[in-house]
Design a protein around this motif. Structure first.
Motif, PDB file in Angstrom:
ATOM      1  N   LEU A 116      34.245  36.225  34.403  1.00  0.00           N
ATOM      2  CA  LEU A 116      34.622  34.816  34.498  1.00  0.00           C
ATOM      3  C   LEU A 116      33.846  34.031  33.456  1.00  0.00           C
ATOM      4  O   LEU A 116      32.619  33.986  33.483  1.00  0.00           O
ATOM      5  N   PRO A 165      35.370  42.742  36.097  1.00  0.00           N
ATOM      6  CA  PRO A 165      35.963  41.403  36.080  1.00  0.00           C
ATOM      7  C   PRO A 165      34.968  40.398  35.530  1.00  0.00           C
ATOM      8  O   PRO A 165      33.786  40.427  35.883  1.00  0.00           O
ATOM      9  N   HIS A 223      39.397  42.104  31.182  1.00  0.00           N
ATOM     10  CA  HIS A 223      39.556  41.567  32.536  1.00  0.00           C
ATOM     11  C   HIS A 223      38.862  40.220  32.666  1.00  0.00           C
ATOM     12  O   HIS A 223      38.027  40.029  33.556  1.00  0.00           O
ATOM     13  N   GLU A 231      38.867  35.890  32.922  1.00  0.00           N
ATOM     14  CA  GLU A 231      39.579  34.657  33.237  1.00  0.00           C
ATOM     15  C   GLU A 231      38.679  33.489  32.863  1.00  0.00           C
ATOM     16  O   GLU A 231      37.461  33.636  32.730  1.00  0.00           O
ATOM     17  N   LEU A 232      39.304  32.326  32.688  1.00  0.00           N
ATOM     18  CA  LEU A 232      38.581  31.149  32.229  1.00  0.00           C
ATOM     19  C   LEU A 232      38.680  30.039  33.262  1.00  0.00           C
ATOM     20  O   LEU A 232      39.755  29.760  33.791  1.00  0.00           O
ATOM     21  N   ALA A 233      37.554  29.419  33.564  1.00  0.00           N
ATOM     22  CA  ALA A 233      37.519  28.232  34.412  1.00  0.00           C
ATOM     23  C   ALA A 233      36.877  27.104  33.622  1.00  0.00           C
ATOM     24  O   ALA A 233      35.987  27.341  32.795  1.00  0.00           O
ATOM     25  N   PHE A 280      34.203  33.951  43.044  1.00  0.00           N
ATOM     26  CA  PHE A 280      34.414  35.062  42.133  1.00  0.00           C
ATOM     27  C   PHE A 280      33.646  36.303  42.569  1.00  0.00           C
ATOM     28  O   PHE A 280      34.117  37.427  42.391  1.00  0.00           O
ATOM     29  N   MET A 298      39.434  34.792  24.441  1.00  0.00           N
ATOM     30  CA  MET A 298      39.907  35.451  25.653  1.00  0.00           C
ATOM     31  C   MET A 298      40.623  36.776  25.392  1.00  0.00           C
ATOM     32  O   MET A 298      40.522  37.712  26.187  1.00  0.00           O
ATOM     33  N   GLU A 346      39.100  29.527  25.055  1.00  0.00           N
ATOM     34  CA  GLU A 346      40.533  29.809  24.911  1.00  0.00           C
ATOM     35  C   GLU A 346      41.036  29.326  23.554  1.00  0.00           C
ATOM     36  O   GLU A 346      41.689  30.071  22.812  1.00  0.00           O
TER      37      GLU A 346
END
Length: 291
Positions: A235, A233, A258, A260-262, A286, A253, A248
């Motif tokens: 981040l 995973p 696996h 995700e974007l913050a 996370f 991405m 993004e």
């Protein structure tokens, strides 16, 4: 943001004949967590986050070669692959079979490359404003890269090392680069990022030759291939006021399995200093289930 006075342990390991330094926050029975700093930075830049994360992790922050208290690589252009090899050497010296990693800026690219080359060795990965190669970016031709690199080396050979009368003067230089920093933050970064010269003045610890970009860096296709191999995973954390594009919008991405974007609002490239508590909260959430 306060930085506690409890000092971590200063330790060393060997890699490619270099004596490299790392900061060890203890808690050796906990899962290992590597904090990888960015270009021209140092391991003590992580102190605020490291102190909080050390309750749940064995936090280790290396000084990348040519940075902080690590040795300088004479004749090296400090390629991404060199830094990745140093992480493998650190993991081997400490007996880390699998690690979680947090990387910032150039350290984020080093961490992404490590996780792509050795996916079985990384449990979770956090990259703070550290994706610096994008699908829309096209590199200069090889002859131009080599010519530029040679010119940079010639200029650096003639460049005099800047000397500051006091550490406070160095802190002012840091604030000039990032006005969001408090004076206490800047003094902490300068105190650990500067060395005293024989004449009593102070200079930065990093090797000036780090400024010369290696002409043999990884291609965009190489990077995309590595990103697609990352099994853990991941981040990606972007800063709203960074000079780097939003991952993004830049089409990054889709190349991860696996990820995700913050996004951190009101923060620049050094988001872990600009919004430390918000960044810490994201990281803790996370990494909560890392074993």
């Amino acid at each position: 943001m306060d930085i506690a006075s409890d000092a971590p342990q200063s330790r060393y390991f060997q890699s490619q004949g270099l004596k490299l330094h790392f900061t060890d926050w203890g808690n050796a029975s906990a899962p290992p967590l590597l904090l990888v700093h960015g270009g021209l930075d140092h391991s003590r830049s992580w102190d605020y986050l490291a102190q909080a994360l050390a309750a749940d992790f064995h936090v280790v922050a290396p000084d990348l070669r040519g940075h902080g208290d690590s040795g300088w690589a004479t004749g090296s252009s400090y390629s991404l692959a060199d830094h990745v090899y140093d992480l493998t050497s650190l993991a081997k010296s400490e007996g880390f079979e699998k690690v979680a990693i947090v990387g910032h800026s150039m350290g984020g690219m080093v961490s992404l490359t490590y996780a792509g080359a050795f996916p079985e060795r990384v449990s979770k990965l956090v990259v703070l404003d550290g994706v610096t190669n994008f699908p829309a970016r096209r590199p200069k031709p090889a002859d131009v890269r080599i010519s530029d690199w040679a010119g940079d080396l010639d200029k650096l050979a003639q460049r005099k090392i800047h000397r500051y009368p006091t550490i406070a003067d160095g802190a002012e230089r840091i604030i000039g680069r990032n006005p969001r920093l408090t004076r206490a933050q800047a003094m902490h970064l300068a105190t650990h990022g500067m060395k005293r010269n024989e004449d009593g003045s102070f200079s930065w610890k990093y090797d000036p030759y780090l400024r010369a970009r290696a002409p043999y860096r990884l291609s965009l296709e190489d990077n995309i291939g590595l990103w697609s191999r990352i099994a853990c995973p991941t981040l990606l954390v972007a800063a709203s006021e960074s000079f780097l594009p939003d991952p993004e919008k830049a089409g990054v991405m889709s190349h991860f399995k696996h990820a995700e974007l913050a996004k951190i609002a009101g923060a620049g490239h050094w988001l872990q200093h600009d919004k430390p508590d918000e960044v810490l909260g994201l990281i803790q959430k996370f990494l909560a289930d890392v074993q």
